[in-house]
Design an enzyme around this catalytic site. Structure first.
Site, PDB file in Angstrom:
ATOM      1  CB  SER A  92      -2.122   6.141  -2.036  1.00 56.62           C
ATOM      2  OG  SER A  92      -0.822   5.863  -2.514  1.00 56.62           O
ATOM      3  CG  HIS A 131      -0.143  10.453  -3.353  1.00 58.47           C
ATOM      4  ND1 HIS A 131       0.264  10.863  -2.098  1.00 58.47           N
ATOM      5  CD2 HIS A 131      -0.347   9.112  -3.259  1.00 58.47           C
ATOM      6  CE1 HIS A 131       0.271   9.823  -1.289  1.00 58.47           C
ATOM      7  NE2 HIS A 131      -0.073   8.753  -1.966  1.00 58.47           N
TER       8      HIS A 131
END
Length: 324
Positions: free
Chosen positions: A235, A288
């Site tokens: 991610s 992230h």
């Protein structure tokens, strides 16, 4: 690569809902059923007009709209008549002798897992992530809830080992290790949404560099925020891809922003949703944010130095791109 569609205008909606500065053309074509165009061009079209519409290979952007003259229609009709009868059948039926359901499954599998000329790196990244996960399962790791020690053993990012023991390679390998099947599937969906388009724009070399670079910086951000927590997953690198894409879209000219408005909304929705999930404590927001910012800044640097302009100058997907 471009696709050409000959179709007829079946109706005009001057005030479509939610897009007051545009009008909508209703088209007879089954693939391209409608188009939204700036309101200043509404007088150029009438119901019954036959149009020749050029679109990008994957239907992401309308390149040009011109009247379909009798000469153009006759040329296309003549070429269709010259085709062998088998090719006049629907493609999937001609290929699989009338078994479209089987063909659909095979085509989907091929499009997702077999590298092509324009998507070689993104396909390989998908394949590697799946391969690593399968090997983990064969090694006895749980498909739903792996133990922390399992993730570490397979290359997860863990401060006491990454920094304390000098195992810096974990900042790279953790981008290909996932904590359960749901984690893997969610990341693959997010990756596919951005990767296929972005690789066609950047080219495979810059795309690969962006993925690795943002993945490494997301690992650094994760270590800095919580060095004693095991982290893994693609991610961070995926957010790096979205950061690069946002830089391209937000610095685009007005025409390009309008053409890619749907992609911009999808990108912002994906990023916003996942950041909110991170605030709720279910994902690694440090990775992230680190990936997102590094991708955004990398895109800015490449734009300012002119490197990106040279790379995408010949790409069909962004003929009217932010760097053109």
């Amino acid at each position: 690569m471009k696709r050409m569609i000959i179709t007829e205008v079946t109706g005009i909606v001057s005030k479509p809902m939610f897009r007051k500065d545009h009008f909508r053309l209703k088209l007879a074509d089954k693939y391209l059923r409608k188009l939204y165009l700036p309101k200043k061009d509404i007088d150029n079209f009438n119901t019954g007009d036959r149009l020749r519409i050029e679109i990008s290979e994957f239907g992401k952007q309308v390149i040009r709209i011109t009247p379909a003259t009798e000469r153009i229609v006759s040329i296309i009709s003549r070429k269709k008549e010259e085709l062998p009868s088998a090719s006049k059948r629907p493609y999937l039926q001609a290929l699989f002798n009338g078994e479209p359901a089987r063909a659909s499954v095979l085509q989907v599998i091929k499009s997702l897992f077999i590298p092509t000329k324009d998507r070689i790196v993104s396909m390989l990244i998908i394949d590697i992530n799946i391969l690593v996960f399968v090997l983990m399962l064969l090694g006895g790791v749980s498909i739903h809830a792996p133990q922390g020690i399992d993730i570490v053993n397979w290359g997860g990012n863990y401060g006491p080992l990454t920094i304390g023991e000098g195992q810096y390679w974990r900042m790279f390998t953790c981008n290909f290790v996932h904590i359960g099947i749901v984690h893997l599937l969610m990341n693959l969906i997010g990756f596919v949404l951005v990767a296929y388009f972005l690789e066609s724009v950047l080219g495979w070399k810059l795309f690969l560099f962006t993925y690795i670079f943002t993945g490494l910086l997301s690992s650094v951000a994760s270590l800095w925020w919580h060095s004693d927590v095991v982290s893994a997953g693609a991610s961070g690198a995926i957010f790096g891809m979205y950061g690069m894409l946002l830089m391209l879209l937000l610095t685009a000219n007005k025409r390009t922003r309008t053409a890619f408005s749907g992609l911009t909304k999808t990108t912002l929705l994906f990023v916003g949703y996942n950041l909110l999930m991170g605030i709720a404590g279910s994902t690694d927001n440090a990775a992230h944010i680190g990936g997102l910012l590094s991708g955004f800044l990398l895109g800015g640097i490449l734009l300012m130095t002119g490197i990106l302009k040279k790379l995408v100058a010949s790409k069909t997907a962004l003929q009217n791109s932010p760097v053109m």
